[in-house]
Every structure is written in C-alpha cells, then in structure tokens.
Scaffold this active site. Structure first.
Site: not given
Length: 215
Positions: A94, A96, A121
């Site tokens: 994860h 930002h 892709y």
C-alpha cells in the site's frame, strides 16, 4: 541465512527502493508478506520506507497475533482482507503514490475500472482496478470494502489516499504497484488529448493470452 531473515531484508530493500524513487514519502505506505509458516511480516506504524530495520518488522503468527517487533501499521484490516479473500496473495503493498491518488480525485474516473486500458502490461499485472471511497486512515471499513469485492480484484485505490495491490509474492506486488502508478501517470498526461487506448478486441486478446481476471 534463514528464509525469514532473507524475507525481512527483501522487505526493507524493496521499501527503500520505492521510497528513493518517490513512490511514497515521509512515513506513508505499508507492506505485509506471508512467511513460510503462514504468519506475516508487516512494516511498523509510523515508519519510513527509507529507514526500515529488518529486526523491528512486526511479526504475526498463524493466528494473527503479534509475537515480536514494533507495533504494526494501522492499516492491518486492509491487509487482512486481501489475505482472507485472495488465497493466492503472498504479499500486499500500500502506497500514497502521487499519480494514482490524483486520478482517484477526478470526477470522470470510472470507479469500477479506474485505469484506462492504455497498455497491455497494466491489464496483465493488475486486471481491473477498483476505486473505493474515502475512509479515515485505519478505519476497519477499508477491510470490509475489500471483502465486499469477494476476492475479484487484486488492486484497489482508496480515494484521496492511495493504491493497494496484492500479489503472489513481494516482487510481483511491487512490479504491479509500479505499473499502476505509471499507468495513472500516463492517464493524467494524456487527459483531454484524445489518446488512442487499446480496443476491446485488443483487451480481449491480452486477457485471454495471459488469463487475466477481467470481471
């Protein structure tokens, strides 16, 4: 060197690489990886990807109990939801990252498939990327939103927050995350330029050849 020692070092190495390339800044972002015994190694809360210590990673046992290391990321419900709904998941990343977050805020972004089909892709590595609504960081509702997808998506983007990718291992998760961010960047660069993306026939050919889940 034990397999877990090697895994701890790989987590820190990949995290530092992403930090150095500006994919996530400050103390943002988190990683979890499944260990050989079925537990998890997780980056600690409030830690910078650029300064992780292999010995201080949060270690969970097979019952989901923290057994060693620092306090884990507050986004554990998000990670747990991917492992619960996608049996193939061996790692979750994860970030930002700037372009994915920017794309999540545009009103014309399709919430069911937020990345336009610009390259083969992005389809191969990500399938369709679901845009989830905004949640306050650490809200268990993030995990419930992922569970609500029933394991159908390997990648989501939390609106005004950042992307989350699950894959078979850490290397694959990082590569998929990089593809997500680069495709979001392309989408922003080409916005309003009348760019020619892949046709439905071309998408179908990629989906069929690489056995992509495109539901």
């Amino acid at each position: 060197m034990t397999s877990e020692t090697r895994l701890r070092e790989e987590i820190c190495s990949w995290a530092a690489s992403m930090f150095e390339r500006g994919l996530t800044g400050g103390a943002s972002g988190n990683i979890s990886v499944r260990t050989e015994d079925g537990g998890l190694l997780v980056t600690p809360t409030g830690s910078s990807f650029g300064r992780l210590d292999p010995a201080r990673l949060s270690r969970f046992d097979t019952d989901g109990r923290l057994v060693s290391g620092d306090k884990p990321t507050k986004e554990m419900p998000l990670h747990s939801a991917f492992y619960e709904t996608r049996r193939s998941a061996g790692a979750v990343v994860h970030l930002h990252s700037t372009h994915a977050v920017a794309l999540s805020m545009l009103p014309e972004t399709d919430p069911d498939n937020m990345l336009p089909p610009l390259t083969a892709y992005s389809i191969m590595r990500l399938g369709k990327v679901k845009l989830l609504p905004f949640f306050v960081p650490g809200d268990p509702g993030m995990g419930e939103a992922v569970r609500g997808l029933g394991g159908r998506r390997s990648a989501v983007v939390l609106a005004n927050h950042g992307p989350v990718v699950a894959a078979k291992d850490l290397e694959a998760a990082v590569y998929a995350m990089e593809e997500l961010e680069e495709t979001a960047k392309l989408a922003l660069i080409l916005r309003g330029a009348g760019a020619i993306g892949l046709t439905p026939q071309q998408i179908s050919a990629v989906v069929t050849k690489f056995e992509v889940d495109w539901e």
